[in-house]
Design an enzyme around this catalytic site. Structure first.
Site, short mmCIF file in Angstrom:
data_model
loop_
_atom_site.label_atom_id
_atom_site.label_comp_id
_atom_site.label_asym_id
_atom_site.label_seq_id
_atom_site.Cartn_x
_atom_site.Cartn_y
_atom_site.Cartn_z
N LYS A 1 -13.13 5.67 2.66
CA LYS A 1 -13.31 4.50 1.81
C LYS A 1 -12.98 3.27 2.63
O LYS A 1 -11.93 3.19 3.27
CB LYS A 1 -12.40 4.54 0.58
CG LYS A 1 -12.61 3.31 -0.33
CD LYS A 1 -11.85 3.42 -1.63
CE LYS A 1 -10.39 3.09 -1.45
NZ LYS A 1 -9.70 2.97 -2.74
N ARG B 1 -9.58 6.73 -10.22
CA ARG B 1 -8.81 7.76 -9.49
C ARG B 1 -7.33 7.41 -9.46
O ARG B 1 -6.48 8.28 -9.48
CB ARG B 1 -9.39 8.01 -8.11
CG ARG B 1 -9.34 6.89 -7.08
CD ARG B 1 -8.00 6.78 -6.38
NE ARG B 1 -8.10 6.26 -5.04
CZ ARG B 1 -7.13 5.55 -4.47
NH1 ARG B 1 -6.02 5.24 -5.14
NH2 ARG B 1 -7.27 5.14 -3.22
N HIS C 1 -5.29 -5.85 -13.59
CA HIS C 1 -6.57 -5.19 -13.85
C HIS C 1 -6.41 -3.68 -14.07
O HIS C 1 -7.07 -3.09 -14.92
CB HIS C 1 -7.51 -5.45 -12.68
CG HIS C 1 -8.80 -4.69 -12.73
ND1 HIS C 1 -9.80 -4.99 -13.62
CD2 HIS C 1 -9.25 -3.63 -11.99
CE1 HIS C 1 -10.82 -4.15 -13.44
NE2 HIS C 1 -10.51 -3.32 -12.46
N GLN C 2 -5.51 -3.05 -13.31
CA GLN C 2 -5.37 -1.60 -13.36
C GLN C 2 -4.61 -1.11 -14.59
O GLN C 2 -4.71 0.07 -14.97
CB GLN C 2 -4.64 -1.15 -12.09
CG GLN C 2 -4.33 0.34 -12.00
CD GLN C 2 -5.58 1.20 -11.84
OE1 GLN C 2 -6.54 0.79 -11.22
NE2 GLN C 2 -5.55 2.38 -12.41
N SER D 1 2.12 -5.48 -8.05
CA SER D 1 2.01 -5.70 -6.60
C SER D 1 3.33 -6.25 -6.07
O SER D 1 3.35 -6.99 -5.09
CB SER D 1 0.86 -6.66 -6.29
OG SER D 1 1.02 -7.87 -7.00
N THR E 1 0.36 -1.43 -6.01
CA THR E 1 -0.25 -1.58 -4.70
C THR E 1 0.65 -1.03 -3.60
O THR E 1 1.82 -1.39 -3.50
CB THR E 1 -0.53 -3.07 -4.41
OG1 THR E 1 -1.30 -3.61 -5.46
CG2 THR E 1 -1.26 -3.24 -3.09
N ASP E 2 0.10 -0.15 -2.77
CA ASP E 2 0.90 0.46 -1.71
C ASP E 2 0.57 -0.17 -0.38
O ASP E 2 -0.57 -0.15 0.09
CB ASP E 2 0.66 1.97 -1.68
CG ASP E 2 1.36 2.65 -2.84
OD1 ASP E 2 2.58 2.76 -2.78
OD2 ASP E 2 0.68 3.00 -3.81
N GLY F 1 2.75 7.42 -6.46
CA GLY F 1 1.32 7.52 -6.24
C GLY F 1 0.88 6.51 -5.20
O GLY F 1 0.79 5.31 -5.49
#
Length: 321
Positions: A67, A110, A137-138, A199, A221-222, A292
């Site tokens: 990706k 995902r 958004h997520q 984030s 966010t990672d 995650g």
């Protein structure tokens, strides 16, 4: 080569299909039949963008690819999603490019599927209150996916800007669930499952705020420096992740590893729970935490699924290259 454009994804991919694809690839990772390659993530020095690659190979499913994409903070002003990505699948036998798939919605699906898988395998069966930390958004994707895993009756949510929680309230209404905007102390005291989806680079949730028996899914966010929960909470929890290598370098556990709160060997891949080689939750009072980090194999798994759906439904475009 097969092309599945972004505009077709919403009509093809379901939460159920994403859950199955992610659960299966986590199991393959733990069984060592699938592995991720090192992540590349860089500030490009233009448009304040972060750009990178996540890639890997699943020998069981023969999913090979990457990706490509990142985060463009100015995109919202242009009517575009800040996160932009495209997934490339290659034929594992020949190396030829097999498919090009729009990755924006698939990334959201995902990511939500990963937390849903963690809830399905680690949360207490009697969980009734779901807490959401963050309203980006997520967040709505997380709420819809996780809410399907337990008979939740109530949603409690926190965000630094309270009015941004209104879209989440609308989702809860659509699901027929009570919704309340609360403080972090109230959220921790009420929640049986907590999803953090921010984030943040500074800990938001503390160990004292999380009650015994809670399952926490850290899904924000990672990247290097990110942090959503304090190290003490990680130290008090039984910790699971998608991939240990990412968890300790760009995931939620990086700070706890640095100050020796935990060691890499204290972190278990959730695929081991799925495979039955780890017992997962062992008591009603145990705090479980899923870090995650978002691995490339997740992207390949959902992209391969959507390609098959697109071919079946006749909406894929095939071109010669």
């Amino acid at each position: 080569m097969i092309i599945v454009p972004e505009k077709e994804i919403a009509n093809l991919m379901t939460r159920e299909a994403a859950f199955t694809a992610v659960e299966q690839v986590f199991a393959s990772m733990a069984a060592k039949t699938a592995y991720n390659f090192p992540v590349v993530r860089e500030a490009i020095g233009h448009a304040d963008a972060l750009y990178g690659f996540k890639s890997g190979f699943d020998r069981a499913a023969l999913n090979l690819g990457l990706k490509s994409g990142g985060y463009w903070p100015g995109n919202a002003e242009k009517g575009l999603t800040n996160h932009q990505s495209t997934i490339f699948l290659f034929d594992a036998d020949t190396g030829q490019c097999r498919a090009l798939v729009g990755g924006n919605l698939l990334t959201a699906l995902r990511t939500a599927a990963a937390s849903a898988v963690s809830v399905a395998h680690l949360a207490r069966q009697d969980s009734r209150v779901l807490g959401i930390v963050g309203a980006g958004h997520q967040a709505a994707f997380q709420l819809r996916a996780v809410a399907e895993q337990r008979p939740f009756e109530r949603i409690v949510a926190w965000n630094r800007t309270t009015d941004k929680l209104e879209p989440l309230r609308a989702v809860a209404d659509d699901l027929g669930l009570a919704f309340e905007a609360v403080s972090l102390d109230e959220l921790g005291a009420a929640s049986d499952v907590i999803v953090t989806i921010t984030s943040s680079f500074d800990a938001i949730l503390t160990a004292k705020q999380v009650k015994p028996g809670t399952h926490v899914a850290c899904m924000g966010t990672d990247t290097k420096g990110k942090q959503e929960v304090e190290n003490a909470l990680i130290g008090h929890a039984t910790v699971f992740t998608d991939e240990v290598a990412q968890s300790v370098t760009i995931g939620e556990c990086q700070h706890a590893i640095y100050d020796l709160t935990i060691r890499p060997e204290d972190i278990t891949e959730i695929g081991a729970v799925i495979n039955g080689t780890h017992k997962g939750r062992t008591s009603q009072s145990e705090i479980t935490l899923f870090d995650g980090t978002g691995v490339g194999l997740q992207d390949l798994a959902v992209a391969a699924t959507v390609v098959e759906l697109a071919l079946r439904q006749g909406v894929a475009t095939e071109v010669e290259i």
